[in-house]
Scaffold this active site. Structure first.
Site, PDB file in Angstrom:
ATOM      1  N   SER A  64      42.635  54.276 -29.097  1.00 29.52           N
ATOM      2  CA  SER A  64      41.961  54.866 -30.305  1.00 29.52           C
ATOM      3  C   SER A  64      42.764  55.535 -31.339  1.00 29.52           C
ATOM      4  O   SER A  64      42.361  56.836 -31.795  1.00 29.52           O
ATOM      5  CB  SER A  64      40.871  55.419 -29.972  1.00 29.52           C
ATOM      6  OG  SER A  64      39.838  55.806 -30.843  1.00 29.52           O
ATOM      7  N   TYR A  77      36.980  40.420 -32.361  1.00 27.91           N
ATOM      8  CA  TYR A  77      36.163  41.628 -32.485  1.00 27.91           C
ATOM      9  C   TYR A  77      35.063  41.270 -33.339  1.00 27.91           C
ATOM     10  O   TYR A  77      33.897  41.311 -32.838  1.00 27.91           O
ATOM     11  CB  TYR A  77      36.746  42.755 -32.810  1.00 27.91           C
ATOM     12  CG  TYR A  77      35.927  43.921 -32.457  1.00 27.91           C
ATOM     13  CD1 TYR A  77      36.285  44.882 -31.476  1.00 27.91           C
ATOM     14  CD2 TYR A  77      35.135  44.395 -33.604  1.00 27.91           C
ATOM     15  CE1 TYR A  77      35.324  45.992 -31.292  1.00 27.91           C
ATOM     16  CE2 TYR A  77      34.516  45.507 -33.489  1.00 27.91           C
ATOM     17  CZ  TYR A  77      34.440  46.200 -32.393  1.00 27.91           C
ATOM     18  OH  TYR A  77      33.633  47.477 -32.306  1.00 27.91           O
ATOM     19  N   GLY A  96      48.244  51.118 -31.463  1.00 31.60           N
ATOM     20  CA  GLY A  96      47.763  49.909 -31.081  1.00 31.60           C
ATOM     21  C   GLY A  96      47.726  49.624 -29.352  1.00 31.60           C
ATOM     22  O   GLY A  96      47.932  48.415 -29.092  1.00 31.60           O
ATOM     23  N   ASP A 149      34.570  55.448 -30.822  1.00 35.91           N
ATOM     24  CA  ASP A 149      35.817  55.955 -30.910  1.00 35.91           C
ATOM     25  C   ASP A 149      35.803  57.281 -31.887  1.00 35.91           C
ATOM     26  O   ASP A 149      36.541  58.566 -31.430  1.00 35.91           O
ATOM     27  CB  ASP A 149      36.861  55.032 -31.344  1.00 35.91           C
ATOM     28  CG  ASP A 149      37.230  53.740 -30.832  1.00 35.91           C
ATOM     29  OD1 ASP A 149      36.445  54.030 -29.571  1.00 35.91           O
ATOM     30  OD2 ASP A 149      37.575  52.952 -30.840  1.00 35.91           O
ATOM     31  N   THR A 205      29.841  47.830 -25.812  1.00 35.07           N
ATOM     32  CA  THR A 205      28.318  48.072 -25.846  1.00 35.07           C
ATOM     33  C   THR A 205      27.720  48.974 -26.969  1.00 35.07           C
ATOM     34  O   THR A 205      26.845  49.100 -27.468  1.00 35.07           O
ATOM     35  CB  THR A 205      27.788  48.967 -24.634  1.00 35.07           C
ATOM     36  OG1 THR A 205      28.763  50.147 -24.362  1.00 35.07           O
ATOM     37  CG2 THR A 205      27.808  47.907 -23.554  1.00 35.07           C
ATOM     38  N   ASP A 206      28.771  49.766 -27.619  1.00 37.22           N
ATOM     39  CA  ASP A 206      28.657  50.378 -28.741  1.00 37.22           C
ATOM     40  C   ASP A 206      27.889  49.913 -30.017  1.00 37.22           C
ATOM     41  O   ASP A 206      26.981  50.564 -30.566  1.00 37.22           O
ATOM     42  CB  ASP A 206      29.805  51.417 -29.095  1.00 37.22           C
ATOM     43  CG  ASP A 206      30.938  50.923 -29.752  1.00 37.22           C
ATOM     44  OD1 ASP A 206      30.950  49.628 -29.672  1.00 37.22           O
ATOM     45  OD2 ASP A 206      31.864  51.699 -30.309  1.00 37.22           O
TER      46      ASP A 206
HETATM   47  C1  GLA Z   1      37.114  49.247 -30.414  1.00 32.51           C
HETATM   48  C2  GLA Z   1      36.042  49.882 -31.411  1.00 32.51           C
HETATM   49  C3  GLA Z   1      34.857  50.511 -30.500  1.00 32.51           C
HETATM   50  C4  GLA Z   1      34.137  49.711 -29.321  1.00 32.51           C
HETATM   51  C5  GLA Z   1      35.289  49.328 -28.249  1.00 32.51           C
HETATM   52  C6  GLA Z   1      35.042  48.423 -27.470  1.00 32.51           C
HETATM   53  O1  GLA Z   1      37.627  50.408 -29.747  1.00 32.51           O
HETATM   54  O2  GLA Z   1      36.301  50.600 -32.156  1.00 32.51           O
HETATM   55  O3  GLA Z   1      33.732  50.684 -31.584  1.00 32.51           O
HETATM   56  O4  GLA Z   1      33.536  48.591 -29.751  1.00 32.51           O
HETATM   57  O5  GLA Z   1      36.554  48.688 -29.193  1.00 32.51           O
HETATM   58  O6  GLA Z   1      34.101  48.802 -26.558  1.00 32.51           O
END
Ligand code: GLA
Length: 383
Positions: A122, A215, A118, A166, A31-32
């Site tokens: 984060s 992604y 990984g 993150d 959602t970010d």
């Molecule tokens: C990764 C991205 C974040 C977010 C998540 C999924 O961690 O770095 O910005 O989009 O995926 O919620």
């Protein structure tokens, strides 16, 4: 760490250590970058960067994990290009710092991390934020600017079109609290989670090759959804603006795949808000249910889960004391996060590890997630 710094670089005069945490996202996935809501907590697993002036014009960066030192001319850092190497993270940050008007001082850096690489917890943002603080070495930078600068490093230099979650949680995390972030206003509020809930992350120990390209595909599919929905609702600028009712009306304008992606985002934003309300009321049952709904939506509509994550969620839901479970982070491997009764935590960790090992022949690592402080200088007071 300071002793190791001295051994590596010959002197630890003037050394300072900076820390930035990893995170687990409780709810609000993907959602970010749609400018919606997320609810992560910073973890006690973190990346630490020790730094001291090098005095010779060089910027040296040593990673303990990679057992490798790289050396650059500090004055020429702005000329470097990405190399698809781990140094892209700190160098990308240095790049953005120079663009923001900060000269890169010649320095030696030693990087140590307890965030598993990984794993969807984060480790990248923890590396970016701790590197930024070390490169600033005490020069002030507004916390929100720090988070945004690190996000730009990942987007512009590393090349992942990530959202802000993150980096933001790594900067703004707080002990005992999750953080609800509004990814449009970039404001946040602290959410204290009910005492009757503990959170455990379980690591599939896999990262599927699809993660990076998928992604980018999801980011593009969400943009396509906005273009389609806008033809009916011109005020819509991002999926954040779309109510569930508007989505139902406009869904036929979208291709089936794009419609499913958008349905996940619209539903997920609503789930974050309902989860926070349920948490404030101490409604553990509803919180768990929303986590499972989030997982099913990521599994079937957003299609970023995988066999290992689905197995962990399904197995967790059969175990004693579990309220809910879902994949966390970008997906295609990495971790699940499970909400459970605190007294059930030890047996849950044993049982889920046994079940996963029985199925995939790999021992998963499990982590108790304790909401922890955000990034800063690490000193004796933190110990
Ligand atoms: C990764 C991205 C974040 C977010 C998540 C999924 O961690 O770095 O910005 O989009 O995926 O919620």
């Amino acid at each position: 760490m300071i002793d190791d710094f001295r051994t590596l670089y010959g002197s630890a005069a003037g050394v300072r250590v900076f820390r930035a945490p990893g995170r687990v996202n409780i709810i609000g996935e993907h959602t970010d970058y749609n400018l919606g809501f997320v609810l992560p907590m910073a973890l006690d697993m973190a990346t630490y960067v020790a730094t001291a002036p090098s005095g010779d014009g060089k910027l040296r960066i040593h990673s303990e994990d990679r057992k490798e030192t790289r050396e650059f001319d500090a004055a020429a850092i702005g000329d470097l290009r990405p190399e698809h190497h781990w140094t892209d993270y700190p160098v990308g940050v240095a790049h953005e710092l120079t663009l923001a008007g900060f000269a890169i001082e010649p320095a030696n850096l030693l990087i140590r991390s307890t965030v598993p690489d990984g794993s969807g917890l984060s480790s990248s943002a923890a590396l970016e934020v701790s590197s930024a603080l070390a490169l600033l070495n005490g020069r002030p930078l507004d916390p929100l600017e720090l988070a945004r600068l690190c996000q730009r490093a990942e987007r512009n230099f590393v090349g992942v079109p990530c959202g802000i979650m993150d980096q933001y949680i790594s900067v703004f995390g707080r002990e005992h609290s999750a953080v609800e972030i509004d990814c449009r206003s970039l404001g946040h509020r602290y959410v204290s989670l009910p005492a009757g809930a503990a959170f455990v992350a379980v690591n599939t120990m896999v990262k599927h090759a699809l993660a990076g390209s998928a992604y980018k595909d999801r980011v593009a599919e969400c943009a396509a959804a906005v273009v389609g929905i806008k033809t009916m609702f011109p005020a819509v600028e991002s999926l954040r603006d779309v109510s569930p009712e508007q989505f139902e009306q406009a869904a036929h304008l979208l291709s089936p795949v794009v419609a499913r992606r958008a349905r996940h985002i619209v539903g997920e934003d609503a789930r974050v808000n309902r989860y926070v309300e349920a948490s404030e009321r101490g409604d553990l049952g509803l919180m768990g249910k929303l986590m499972v709904e989030s997982h099913r939506s990521l599994q079937h509509d957003y299609e970023v889960s995988c066999e290992e994550l689905d197995f962990l969620v399904d197995a967790a839901l059969r175990m004693d004391g579990v309220f809910g479970s879902r994949m966390t982070g970008g997906g295609f491997g990495g971790c699940t996060v499970t909400m459970l009764r605190p007294d059930a935590e030890p047996s849950f960790r044993q049982e889920i590890a046994r079940a996963y090992q029985g199925r995939f022949g790999v021992a998963p690592r499990t982590y108790l997630c304790k909401p922890s402080a955000g990034a800063g200088e690490y000193s004796d007071s933190c110990l």
